[in-house]
Design an enzyme around this catalytic site. Structure first.
Site, PDB file in Angstrom:
ATOM      1  N   ASP A 370       0.853  -1.151  -0.046  1.00 29.89           N
ATOM      2  CA  ASP A 370       0.098   0.117  -0.103  1.00 29.89           C
ATOM      3  C   ASP A 370       0.894   1.160  -0.005  1.00 29.89           C
ATOM      4  OD1 ASP A 370      -2.265   1.434   0.482  1.00 29.89           O
ATOM      5  OD2 ASP A 370      -1.781   1.674   2.455  1.00 29.89           O
ATOM      6  N   LYS A 371       0.326   2.334  -0.241  1.00 30.46           N
ATOM      7  CA  LYS A 371       1.149   3.607  -0.375  1.00 30.46           C
ATOM      8  C   LYS A 371       0.993   4.521   1.113  1.00 30.46           C
ATOM      9  CE  LYS A 371      -0.322   7.373  -2.253  1.00 30.46           C
ATOM     10  NZ  LYS A 371       0.070   8.613  -1.101  1.00 30.46           N
ATOM     11  N   PHE A 522     -10.882  23.104  -7.266  1.00 33.29           N
ATOM     12  CA  PHE A 522     -10.108  21.921  -8.017  1.00 33.29           C
ATOM     13  C   PHE A 522     -11.091  20.919  -8.444  1.00 33.29           C
ATOM     14  CE2 PHE A 522      -7.857  18.179  -8.288  1.00 33.29           C
ATOM     15  CZ  PHE A 522      -6.531  18.546  -9.031  1.00 33.29           C
ATOM     16  N   ARG A 575       5.446  16.910  -5.322  1.00 28.74           N
ATOM     17  CA  ARG A 575       4.201  17.362  -5.989  1.00 28.74           C
ATOM     18  C   ARG A 575       4.289  18.764  -6.321  1.00 28.74           C
ATOM     19  NH1 ARG A 575      -0.762  14.744  -2.538  1.00 28.74           N
ATOM     20  NH2 ARG A 575       0.590  12.868  -1.875  1.00 28.74           N
ATOM     21  N   THR A 655      -2.638   1.378  -4.590  1.00 18.26           N
ATOM     22  CA  THR A 655      -3.207   2.419  -3.716  1.00 18.26           C
ATOM     23  C   THR A 655      -4.528   2.924  -4.214  1.00 18.26           C
ATOM     24  OG1 THR A 655      -2.592   4.729  -3.110  1.00 18.26           O
ATOM     25  CG2 THR A 655      -1.588   3.973  -5.057  1.00 18.26           C
ATOM     26  N   ASP A 657      -5.218   5.971  -3.851  1.00 19.51           N
ATOM     27  CA  ASP A 657      -4.945   7.396  -4.108  1.00 19.51           C
ATOM     28  C   ASP A 657      -4.952   7.740  -5.601  1.00 19.51           C
ATOM     29  OD1 ASP A 657      -4.831  10.018  -3.301  1.00 19.51           O
ATOM     30  OD2 ASP A 657      -2.969   9.477  -1.964  1.00 19.51           O
ATOM     31  N   ASN A 766      -8.714  -0.876   4.568  1.00 15.14           N
ATOM     32  CA  ASN A 766      -8.744  -1.163   2.989  1.00 15.14           C
ATOM     33  C   ASN A 766      -7.585  -2.092   2.425  1.00 15.14           C
ATOM     34  OD1 ASN A 766      -6.938   0.862   3.494  1.00 15.14           O
ATOM     35  ND2 ASN A 766      -6.617   1.348   1.272  1.00 15.14           N
TER      36      ASN A 766
END
Length: 1025
Positions: A370-371, A522, A575, A655, A657, A766
């Site tokens: 997982d991340k 956004f 990022r 992930t 995400d 999860n």
């Protein structure tokens, strides 16, 4: 609306139906709902003993020994005392039952701890404490800040803003916070206790696995007129989520096995280690050899007399060919390996929850991780501010701070010179450019500061005075919070915000007021957000925007550095956001607002018209800066991933995400190396699109793959074999936007397609399905609870501990298990070979060579301790194993336990058994009892010397075991006068005969070992020399 009890792993089917839930009145239920309890136990009080015995005897190995022991009740088949068969079998079963009982008790206590967690419940008697297991559908539960949400549908009646933010990374893997809203009519109630005074109910859909949608209604009957409100996902708190701030009152809608998180968790499968299956296969081969030898013996008797009974007697006589002590030695070895893992001070807090297959850790080919919370800490840190001509990193933030300070302390006229759309274009100083950039970052966001009581200052006072110690920031994205926290650290602090205004505090303490005119949020399509604000002190209107570089490149004015610097920062795993601004006159803004309102009123193509109006502003914007934010990695993630890669383990990141976030983390963690390309799999929805995209990926070599869950589903639907073949060839794979069940599906496909062992690592609810599906499940104890940790086979406190767990403990456990199993087989084959030689010489008679205590003592007190001490053996030091992970790669081929090594040990056993028996027959003089004395003593000494030959690194306990076993044998000779002539063993004749036989059986093997080490040394010996 709430789901109660987060960490339930039990699953079950059932007829799920919609429900009507009365607030605060669980007794008014229309149907029975599952209890809100966890039950991770395999057995209950009544099924424990039958269940354990069934699981033991369903394997050929144990069933064979049960039939063997039962056959001794038949007089024609009896070969000796009953205890020679029943005592070993009983010992094996007692060890197994005790081990299972201990694991069940631990599981029961863990479940009890979670089921006994205390929560606050609203009742007619006020606020009462209730255990997690006592929560029912319809209860009103109070959830505090950072309390694990155990329910589903929230009324944040005590939240000052009438809303709250939710962290859902433990449920869906997404790092963005989610905004949750209360039911409007309950929000207007004076106190939480009034919820019990109104007549209201919730109508909710039947339980299902969709965590992104919910349909329901809220009805208040005592209103005039009655109030009906629709409920959606925005009104829910799912289990396994965390409230970021404030207090929430929720009515419980689902409990137990009806939770979304539980319905997304697959049933745990009963895992059997690959090593156990291989040993089981070898025992079947040995059983085949047993049958063949028995038939040969009867055939050499020409099937005379009652030959069928003779076959059974020979089967019993040679039953040692299949060693009963093998299973108990391996099980006890696994318990020792598990204890060593727990006691390793270099990986503190590691827990072994499944002690049945620690050797699996030594053969992992694919690691699926997982991340969020596993590789990363889910804590965003501002790393870089780039202005084109100058860049500021973590070590130069004090310069930014001084620029901001000087911008607000210099005379106002200097500042005024550079303001306003009509001002002449003069080259701005670095100080003013930094100030403009920091101010833009402090304004263009959706962050709200919230003030909470800290024990000294109450909430109202803190909000009035903008108390720093009481302020927390709320936002849907942790990226935005990190940017606002950074502006605070350099002197410009966001102190207040509501829907129409924003307040910033300067380094000198002055409050700047801004009116929010428009916000453009956004979206995944636009990849940018904008805000139009009016500075109350000057009346100046400014449009600020930030977004991804791919979108912003066409919006900002021409420059020659944006693309290059974005690439540089992205390669560092940051990022990147591009920040820009545009000053507007009052006329320009009024014209825009009129067109914007008109577009929002259109019935047809509304979204397109609105986007067109906004785009009219998004032209020739002034590029202010680039920001680089890093999702902080867990400690030593990069070196750990490098160790795993060098060990031949392929790492896949699964992930929930976003794609951009997952790609950044993959680069930052060096999951994808600097010289590797990344192929981002384009979104596909049809078979033809999937076909084209797969062909595009096939043309690339040594290229990491990034794919979303939706595209993955399409590929697996139409081109499962082709996709898995390409993905397995890729050096690294990143799957983003993955559902929990999808993670488990990927693990299952890898197992089926490659036949290799998989290890899954995760920290959230999860990840439970993936952890339970993998051959080895490793749970990381995260900040958000122990759900993954409790469901896993092994629990660690940090990802970096995985390297040592696999390279040192996994490797040692596998090599030691292989050596132990082959030595136990050798020990049994030696005595069986001697029995075969003895029977052949004495006209194929089915008469045992050794009887009674000799046969039991041989595999217990005389040889058990030295043989079992092999669990302490190691070929290299742990530091060397960590320094050279390539040693782990050798184990992936399964060489320590293979048909080749098995055959070598069989030949050694036949050679030694034959030498000892023929030597004893040749050298004995007058009495049969001398054969027993010479051969048995030689056999014991041979076993002790063979252990010494096998050992690679001596441990003091090994020496004690050797000496203790020898002493036990010598001491027991006094009591064995029934089988051995005590006076004969005291003679010089006995000593030289035993010495000669032992030397002939062992010396050639010592010479062969020396020659092999000299001319063809194994890889590990080169590192230890």
């Amino acid at each position: 609306l709430c789901e109660s009890s987060p960490r339930v792993i039990c699953c079950g089917g059932g007829d799920f139906r919609p429900r009507t839930v009365w607030l605060g009145h669980p007794e008014k239920r229309e149907q029975r709902y599952p209890r809100n309890v966890i039950n991770n136990q395999k057995y209950n009080f009544f099924t424990f003993l039958p269940g354990v015995l069934f699981n033991q005897f369903k394997y050929f190995f144990n069933l064979y020994f049960l039939l063997l022991a039962c056959s001794q009740f038949v007089n024609e088949l009896r070969l000796g005392a009953l205890y020679t068969y029943w005592v070993p079998l009983g010992f094996v079963l007692i060890i197994t039952i005790v081990r299972e009982a201990v694991e069940e008790m631990r599981c029961f206590l863990r479940d009890k701890e979670v089921n006994s967690q205390i929560y606050s419940k609203l009742s007619t008697r006020g606020t009462v404490k209730v255990k997690s297991s006592g929560i029912q559908v319809g209860d009103l539960i109070i959830v505090e800040k950072v309390g694990l949400c155990i329910f589903r549908h929230c009324f944040p009646v005590l939240h000052p803003k009438g809303s709250c933010f939710l962290r859902t990374d433990q449920l869906d893997g997404e790092t963005d916070w989610k905004l949750r809203l209360p039911v409007a009519c309950t929000q207007r109630l004076p106190t939480a206790a009034d919820l019990l005074q109104i007549r209201s109910f919730v109508y909710a859909e039947e339980p299902n696995i969709d965590i992104h949608n919910f349909i329901g209604t809220f009805t208040r009957e005592d209103g005039d007129p009655p109030v009906n409100e629709s409920l959606s996902i925005e009104n829910t708190l799912w289990a396994s989520t965390v409230i970021a701030s404030g207090t929430v009152v929720g009515v419980v809608i689902y409990t137990g096995k009806e939770l979304r998180s539980v319905m997304n968790t697959s049933n745990p499968r009963h895992k059997i280690g690959l090593f156990d299956l291989e040993v089981n296969c070898l025992t079947k081969i040995l059983f085949g050899a047993l049958v063949v030898v028995s038939l040969v013996m009867v055939a050499l008797q020409h099937f005379a007399g009652r030959w069928y009974l003779q076959i059974f007697r020979f089967l019993l006589l040679f039953s040692n060919i299949v060693p009963i002590s093998l299973r108990v030695n391996l099980d006890m070895g696994k318990m020792v390996f598990s204890w060593m893992i727990k006691k390793d001070s270099k990986i503190p807090g590691t827990v072994v929850r499944a002690s049945t297959f620690p050797e699996q850790l030594g053969r992992i080919s694919y690691l699926l991780t997982d991340k969020t919370g596993t590789l990363t800490q889910n804590e965003m840190v501002f790393r870089r501010l780039h202005l084109g001509t100058v860049a500021y990193g973590m070590d130069s933030m004090d310069e930014v701070q001084s620029h901001v300070f000087s911008a607000y302390t210099q005379p106002p006229q200097d500042l005024q010179a550079s303001r306003g759309p009509g001002a002449p274009k003069v080259r701005k100083t670095i100080s003013s450019r930094v100030h403009e950039a920091v101010k833009a970052i402090a304004l263009v966001h959706n962050v709200t500061p919230v003030y909470e009581s800290n024990g000294v200052t109450d909430q109202a006072e803190a909000e009035m005075h903008y108390e720093d110690t009481c302020r927390v920031y709320q936002a849907s994205s942790p990226d935005e919070v990190s940017l606002v926290q950074w502006t605070e650290s350099v002197g410009l602090t966001l102190v207040g915000r509501d829907q129409s205004s924003m307040q910033l505090r300067t380094p000198s303490g002055q409050i700047l007021n801004f009116t929010i005119l428009q916000i453009f949020p956004f979206t995944y399509e636009s990849k940018r957000m904008g805000i139009i604000v009016r500075d109350e002190s000057t009346g100046e209107i400014t449009f600020y925007m930030k977004g991804a570089d791919v979108m912003m490149a066409g919006i900002v004015q021409y420059n020659d550095w944006l693309e290059e610097e974005c690439g540089n920062m992205a390669r560092e795993g940051l990022r990147v956001l591009v920040v820009a601004k545009k000053s507007l006159t009052e006329e320009q803004y009024q014209d825009f607002e009129a067109r914007y309102v008109q577009a929002k009123l259109s019935v047809h193509d509304r979204s397109l018209k609105v986007a067109t109006v906004i785009e009219s502003l998004e032209m020739e914007m002034e590029l202010l800066c680039l920001t680089g934010v890093e999702d902080q990695l867990q400690a030593d993630v990069r070196p750990t991933l490098e160790i795993l890669r060098n060990a031949g383990i392929k790492v896949w990141m699964l992930t929930g995400d976003k794609l951009e976030t997952a790609t950044c983390t993959a680069k930052n963690a060096h999951l994808v190396t600097r010289n590797q390309d990344i192929h981002v799999f384009r979104p596909v929805t049809t078979r033809s699109e999937a076909h084209l995209e797969l062909n595009a990926f096939r043309r690339k070599h040594d290229c990491a793959l990034v794919i979303s869950g939706d595209s993955l589903e399409v590929c697996l639907k139409y081109y499962e074999y082709e996709f898995m073949e390409l993905a397995c060839q890729s050096p690294a794979v990143v799957c983003c936007r993955c559902a929990p069940t999808q993670k488990a599906q990927i693990v299952r496909l890898l197992q089926e397609r490659t036949g290799k062992l998989t290890c899954a690592v995760g920290d959230g609810g999860n990840d439970v399905s993936m952890i339970q599906e993998a051959d080895c499940g490793v749970g990381v104890e995260g900040k958000e609870g122990k759900q993954a940790s409790l469901a896993a086979d092994f629990s660690i406190t940090q990802f970096k501990h995985l390297g040592r767990l696999l390279m040192v403990h996994g490797r040692n456990s596998y090599k030691r298990s292989a050596a132990l199993s082959q030595f136990v087989i050798h020990r049994s084959l030696c005595i069986s070979t001697m029995q075969a030689v003895f029977s052949s010489v004495f006209y194929f008679a089915s008469v045992p060579l050794y009887q009674g205590f000799l046969i039991i003592g041989y595999s217990t007190i005389y040889t058990m301790f030295p043989v079992f001490s092999l669990v302490l053996d190691k070929d290299v030091k742990s530091e060397v194993a960590m320094l050279y992970p390539e040693l782990y790669k050798d184990l992936l081929k399964g060489r320590p336990l293979s048909f080749k090594t098995f055959l070598i040990w069989v030949l050694i056993s036949i050679y030694q058994g034959s030498i000892i028996m023929y030597g004893a027959l040749l050298l004995f003089e007058s009495e049969f009892v001398h054969i027993v004395a010479i051969s048995f003593t030689s056999l014991i000494l041979t076993e002790l010397l063979m252990v010494a030959l096998t050992v690679q690194t001596w441990h003091w306990l090994m020496i004690v075991a050797e000496l203790l076993s020898l002493a036990c044998y010598i001491a027991s000779l006094v009591f064995l006068h029934e089988f051995i002539d005590v006076y004969f063993i005291a003679t010089l004749s006995f000593v030289w005969k035993v010495t000669a036989i032992t030397l002939v059986s062992c010396l050639p093997l010592y010479i062969l070992k020396y020659l092999r080490r000299r001319f063809s040394p194994p890889s590990y010996s080169k590192l230890t020399s």
